[in-house]
Scaffold this active site. Structure first.
Site, PDB file in Angstrom:
ATOM      1  N   ASP A 102       4.135 -37.059  68.832  1.00 21.28           N
ATOM      2  CA  ASP A 102       5.219 -37.868  69.386  1.00 21.28           C
ATOM      3  C   ASP A 102       6.004 -37.035  70.389  1.00 21.28           C
ATOM      4  O   ASP A 102       5.551 -35.988  70.830  1.00 21.28           O
ATOM      5  CB  ASP A 102       6.118 -38.376  68.249  1.00 21.28           C
ATOM      6  CG  ASP A 102       6.576 -37.227  67.335  1.00 21.28           C
ATOM      7  OD1 ASP A 102       6.430 -36.054  67.730  1.00 21.28           O
ATOM      8  OD2 ASP A 102       7.088 -37.506  66.235  1.00 21.28           O
ATOM      9  N   HIS A 132      -4.198 -38.135  66.425  1.00 22.50           N
ATOM     10  CA  HIS A 132      -3.005 -38.980  66.592  1.00 22.50           C
ATOM     11  C   HIS A 132      -2.032 -38.214  67.478  1.00 22.50           C
ATOM     12  O   HIS A 132      -1.141 -37.493  67.004  1.00 22.50           O
ATOM     13  CB  HIS A 132      -2.394 -39.273  65.219  1.00 22.50           C
ATOM     14  CG  HIS A 132      -1.229 -40.208  65.257  1.00 22.50           C
ATOM     15  ND1 HIS A 132      -1.372 -41.579  65.193  1.00 22.50           N
ATOM     16  CD2 HIS A 132       0.107 -39.987  65.356  1.00 22.50           C
ATOM     17  CE1 HIS A 132      -0.181 -42.157  65.232  1.00 22.50           C
ATOM     18  NE2 HIS A 132       0.741 -41.204  65.340  1.00 22.50           N
ATOM     19  N   ASP A 137     -11.856 -39.401  61.552  1.00 20.42           N
ATOM     20  CA  ASP A 137     -11.382 -39.032  62.890  1.00 20.42           C
ATOM     21  C   ASP A 137     -10.960 -40.296  63.635  1.00 20.42           C
ATOM     22  O   ASP A 137     -11.659 -40.779  64.523  1.00 20.42           O
ATOM     23  CB  ASP A 137     -12.489 -38.289  63.639  1.00 20.42           C
ATOM     24  CG  ASP A 137     -12.049 -37.833  65.025  1.00 20.42           C
ATOM     25  OD1 ASP A 137     -10.838 -37.833  65.297  1.00 20.42           O
ATOM     26  OD2 ASP A 137     -12.934 -37.471  65.835  1.00 20.42           O
ATOM     27  N   GLU A 143      -3.154 -36.303  62.542  1.00 19.60           N
ATOM     28  CA  GLU A 143      -2.103 -35.924  63.482  1.00 19.60           C
ATOM     29  C   GLU A 143      -2.147 -34.409  63.678  1.00 19.60           C
ATOM     30  O   GLU A 143      -2.789 -33.670  62.920  1.00 19.60           O
ATOM     31  CB  GLU A 143      -0.720 -36.353  62.992  1.00 19.60           C
ATOM     32  CG  GLU A 143       0.357 -36.208  64.061  1.00 19.60           C
ATOM     33  CD  GLU A 143       1.617 -37.004  63.794  1.00 19.60           C
ATOM     34  OE1 GLU A 143       2.420 -37.168  64.730  1.00 19.60           O
ATOM     35  OE2 GLU A 143       1.799 -37.477  62.659  1.00 19.60           O
TER      36      GLU A 143
END
Length: 729
Positions: free
Chosen positions: A331, A632, A676, A685
Site C-alpha cells: 500500500d 499483493h 501466488d 503481500e
C-alpha cells in the site's frame, strides 16, 4: 479467436480562458449526464465548482460533491467539496460527474470553473460524450495544445494496423483499426498517424493523451473499461473523427503498444563463493526492494524505472515537511512504527557484518538505503515532545489500487505528544536513529550527530510521557496496534547504550528485562533482541540463559510447530517474517558465542527454505526455481504510466506487470501450501519489515562464508534441521 469492439465517443472540448467547456456524456428525454474535470494548480482545503448552462435546468445531482446553490433561474449551480475530497493538491486531477434534469431531450452547452484556481482550473476537459453517432457531419471540437508528461514506452512490442474507413461525410468519418493481439495486454496505448489534419477523435474506451499541433498524430490511452486483451484476441478500435481539407477522408496507420510489458531487468550479482545460494544477489535485490518502496522526491540515481516522485505534499498539521520515507507494504501509507523497526534491524546487520556488504559490493547502496528512512524520521521529530508517526489513512489508502504517483486521496498525518504519548514508537525511532548514528559516525559525522541528538531527545520524551501510541493514534490501531511498552522501552535504551556507552541507559534496560522465551520477533516484539543486546553489553549468564530458553522453545521438540518441509511456523500471516527474524537472532547469538554450531545450522535451514530448498523461491526475482509473480503490491502490479490502474488489475489473474525484485512474500501455510495470487494478502503481500531480519540473516550467512564458518563449510548443511532436543548441546 475472440473479437472485441472498442466503440463510441470521446468529445475533446476546447478550453476557454477562464472556464472549461464540459461535454455531455449521455442524454435522454428528461435528463443528461456530464463530467467536469480540472487540473488543480493551487492547493486547496475546500473547493467550489460553478456549472453554467445555456438554458434553465430544473435540478442537478452530483456524485462526489454537494449541490450547494441554484443561481440565475437554474442556469448556474454551485457544487462544493465533501469531507473526504476537500483537500486537493497541486497537480491533482479532480473530476465531478453530474446528472441534470430538464424538460425534453436536451443537450445543453455547459461551462465550468473552479474557484481559487488560475483560469478556472482549465486544462483537463477530456470526457465522454453522447453514445449515439450522428448521421451527418458536425462541427469539430478543437483540442487545446497538449503537453503530456514524457512516457517511457516499453521496448520490443507494438502491433501495427492500417486505417479502414467505414463511413465518410464532408468533414467527419468513421474508422476502425484491427489489431491482432499476440501477447496478453494489460493496459495499452495507440499511436495514430493520419495523412491530413484530424481535430477530434471519439472513442469510448480511450482518453486522448497527446496530439500534434497539426492534428496528424494522436496518442490514445485506454480507459479502465477494457484494459486487458488475451493473446489470440482481435482488438477492434472503432472511432469517429472530424477532419479538415475536404474529401476524401484521411488515411492512416496505428501502432498498438502494450503498456503491460516490463522491459526492465536486473542481472544476477556476481557470485565469487561456492555456497548453495548466491548471497551477493540476495543482498543486492533486497536493497532494490527498499528502493521500490521509496516515497517523496526520488534521486537522480533511482534504479526503479516504473517509480517516480510521489506524495510530494505530505506534511504535518502546521505545514511541516513530511515527504520521504518508505511505503509500508503493498500500500502507500507510511507507518513509522514498522518503518523505524525495519531501519533498526537492517542497520544492526550492517554494524555486525560490514564485511558481508563490502564483499558483495553493496556497502554504498546499503548506506544509501538506510539513510532514506533516517532522513524522513528526523523530519518527523518536530519538537522535544512531538513526533509524527503516520502519514496516510489506512482505510482510504486500501480502497485505492494504483501507483503512488497517481494518488489523489487525502493523506492526513498523525503525531504523538506529551498529552497523547507513544513511548513504543518513540523508543523504536530512537533505536533506529542510534543504530544510524553508529553506521554513519565515521562517514558523515554531521548527519550522525543529528541522529544521536534526536535519539536522546526521543528517549527522554518516551520515558517521561509513557503510553501506547496506538491508544493515542486510533488511525494506527487497526493496522499496527502495539501490545505493550516494555520491550520497546528496553530496546530503545539498549540502542542508546550501544551508541553512547552511557551506563544510565543500560541500567534502565536491565529493569525491564524479560527472561521468558520470546514469542517471536517483529515490529511489536523485541524480547529476543533485548536478550541479545543485554548479553552483549554485560556477558552475564542470566541473559545467555534467556537466549537459550528462547531457542529451546523455537527448535524442533519445543513449542513451535514445523511444516512438513521444515519451516518453523509461528503464524499464518507472514510466516517467513517470524522464521527469518528468529534465524537472524540465532545467527547473532552464535556470533556472541552462544551455541554457534546448532544455531547457525538451524538458522541457515530457515533462510534456505525461503530461498528455494522446497523447490520454490519466496524471494521475488531470485533463483531459477520459480518465484512469486503476483504479489499483493500496487505499484508493481500496474501497467506503465500513463495507462490507468485500478481494482480491475487487483482482481485480474494476470501476473504483476513488474518484477518486484528482492521482496520476500509473506510465505506458506502450515502444510507448506502457498497460493501466488494478488488478492492473497495473508501469504502474498510484501512489507519492509518482512525483508529486514531476513536481509540481516543473509549478511550473517555471507559473513560466515567469508570466515569459513558457514555450516556448508563445517559439514552441517543437511536441511531440514533435525538435530533434535534442546539447542544447547
Amino acid at each position: 479467436m475472440r473479437c472485441f469492439v472498442v466503440l463510441a465517443v470521446l468529445a475533446l472540448a476546447a478550453t476557454a480562458l477562464a472556464n472549461i467547456n464540459v461535454p455531455i456524456k449521455n442524454h435522454w428525454n428528461g435528463g443528461f449526464q456530464g463530467e467536469a474535470c480540472f487540473i488543480v494548480n493551487v492547493t486547496v482545503h475546500t473547493w467550489a465548482i460553478h456549472l453554467m448552462f445555456d438554458r434553465e435546468i430544473q435540478s442537478l445531482d452530483a456524485y462526489v460533491a454537494d449541490v450547494s446553490r441554484k443561481l440565475n433561474g437554474g442556469k448556474e449551480y454551485v457544487l462544493t467539496s465533501k469531507s473526504f475530497n476537500q483537500d486537493q493538491h497541486h497537480g491533482d486531477r479532480l473530476c465531478v460527474q453530474f446528472t441534470g434534469h430538464a424538460h425534453g431531450d436536451v443537450v445543453p452547452k455547459v461551462t465550468a470553473r473552479m474557484d481559487k484556481q488560475p483560469h478556472g482550473g482549465s486544462g483537463s476537459s477530456v470526457t465522454a460524450s453522447p453514445t449515439r453517432a450522428p448521421a451527418t457531419a458536425r462541427p469539430g471540437h478543437t483540442l487545446p495544445p497538449t503537453a503530456p508528461a514524457s512516457v517511457s514506452i516499453p521496448s520490443g512490442n507494438g502491433i501495427r494496423a492500417q486505417l479502414h474507413v467505414t463511413n465518410s461525410w464532408d468533414s467527419r468519418f468513421q474508422g476502425e483499426f484491427d489489431f491482432k493481439v499476440t501477447k496478453d495486454i494489460i493496459g495499452w496505448m495507440v499511436k495514430i498517424n493520419f495523412n491530413k489534419e484530424v481535430d477530434a477523435i471519439d472513442t469510448q474506451y480511450a482518453e486522448a493523451y497527446h496530439h500534434s499541433a497539426d492534428g496528424k498524430e494522436w496518442v490514445l490511452v485506454n480507459k479502465k473499461d477494457r484494459p486487458i486483451f488475451k493473446a489470440g484476441d482481435t482488438m477492434k478500435l472503432s472511432f469517429y473523427g472530424n477532419y479538415k481539407g475536404g474529401k476524401p477522408a484521411p488515411d492512416g496507420s496505428a501502432l498498438l503498444i502494450n503498456m503491460g510489458v516490463d522491459s526492465w531487468k536486473f542481472n544476477t550479482a556476481p557470485d565469487h563463493d561456492n555456497s548453495k545460494y548466491n548471497y551477493n544477489d540476495v543482498l543486492y535485490k533486497s536493497i532494490l526492494f527498499y528502493e521500490t518502496q521509496r516515497s517523496g522526491k526520488l534521486p537522480a540515481s533511482n534504479r526503479i524505472p516504473y517509480r517516480g516522485d510521489s506524495a510530494m505534499h505530505d506534511q504535518g498539521e502546521n505545514g511541516e515537511d513530511l515527504t520521504g520515507g518508505w511505503y509500508d507494504a503493498g500500500d502507500h501509507v507510511k507507518f513509522n512504527f514498522p518503518m523505524s523497526y525495519s531501519t533498526t534491524v537492517l542497520t544492526w546487520g550492517y554494524l555486525l557484518f560490514p564485511e558481508a556488504y563490502k564483499a558483495a559490493g553493496q556497502e554504498d547502496k546499503f548506506l544509501d538505503c538506510i539513510r532514506w528512512p533516517l532522513e524522513y524520521l528526523l523530519k518527523c521529530h518536530t519538537g522535544p515532545n512531538e513526533l509524527y508517526v503516520q502519514v496516510g489513512d489506512g482505510n482510504r489508502d486500501h480502497n485505492y489500487w494504483g501507483p503512488p504517483e497517481k494518488m489523489t486521496m487525502p493523506r492526513p498525518s498523525y503525531k504523538i505528544t506529551a498529552s497523547k504519548p507513544g513511548s513504543d514508537v518513540a523508543m523504536e525511532t530512537a533505536a533506529a536513529m542510534s543504530a544510524g548514528y553508529l553506521a554513519f559516525k565515521n562517514k558523515d559525522a554531521h548527519f550522525a550527530n543529528k541522529l544521536l541528538a534526536s535519539a536522546k531527545s526521543l528517549w527522554t520524551f518516551a520515558w517521561n510521557h509513557q503510553g501506547k501510541y496506538s491508544d493515542s493514534v486510533p488511525a494506527a490501531a487497526s493496522f499496527y496496534s502495539s501490545f505493550n511498552l516494555t520491550d520497546e522501552m528496553a530496546w530503545g535504551s539498549l540502542w542508546l547504550h550501544e551508541a553512547t556507552n552511557d551506563p544510565m541507559y543500560l541500567n534502565k534496560a536491565k529493569t525491564l528485562f524479560d527472561p521468558d522465551p520470546a514469542w517471536g520477533m517483529s515490529w511489536d516484539e523485541k524480547t529476543i533482541g533485548n536478550q541479545l543486546l543485554l548479553y552483549k553489553a554485560t556477558g552475564e549468564a542470566k541473559y545467555k540463559q534467556a537466549i537459550e530458553g528462547t531457542y529451546r522453545s523455537w527448535f524442533p521438540g519445543g513449542d513451535i510447530k514445523y511444516t512438513p518441509k521444515g519451516l518453523a511456523f509461528r503464524l499464518q500471516w507472514a510466516s517467513l517474517r517470524y522464521s527469518s527474524n528468529m534465524a537472524m537472532g540465532a545467527l547473532i547469538a552464535a556470533k556472541l558465542g552462544v551455541n554457534p554450531g546448532p544455531y547457525r545450522h538451524w538458522a541457515m535451514c530457515q533462510i534456505h527454505y525461503a530461498l528455494g530448498d522446497t523447490g520454490f523461491s519466496y524471494l521475488i526475482g531470485f533463483g531459477n526455481k520459480g518465484y512469486p509473480r503476483s504479489p499483493h503490491h500496487r505499484s508493481s502490479s500496474c501497467p506503465n504510466l500513463p495507462a490507468p490502474c485500478g481494482p480491475f488489475i487487483q482482481s485480474s489473474s494476470e501476473p504483476n506487470v513488474h518484477i518486484l525484485y528482492g521482496a520476500l512474500v509473506g510465505g506458506p501455510g502450515d502444510s507448506d501450501n502457498y497460493s501466488d495470487k494478488r488478492l492473497n494478502y495473508v501469504n502474498n503481500e510484501v512489507a519492509t519489515d518482512y525483508n529486514a531480519g531476513f536481509t540481516t540473516a543473509i549478511a550473517a550467512l555471507k559473513s560466515l562464508w567469508i570466515h569459513k564458518q558457514h555450516p556448508e563449510q563445517t559439514g552441517h548443511a543437511q536441511c531440514p534441521y533435525s538435530a533434535g532436543g534442546p539447542a544447547v548441546g
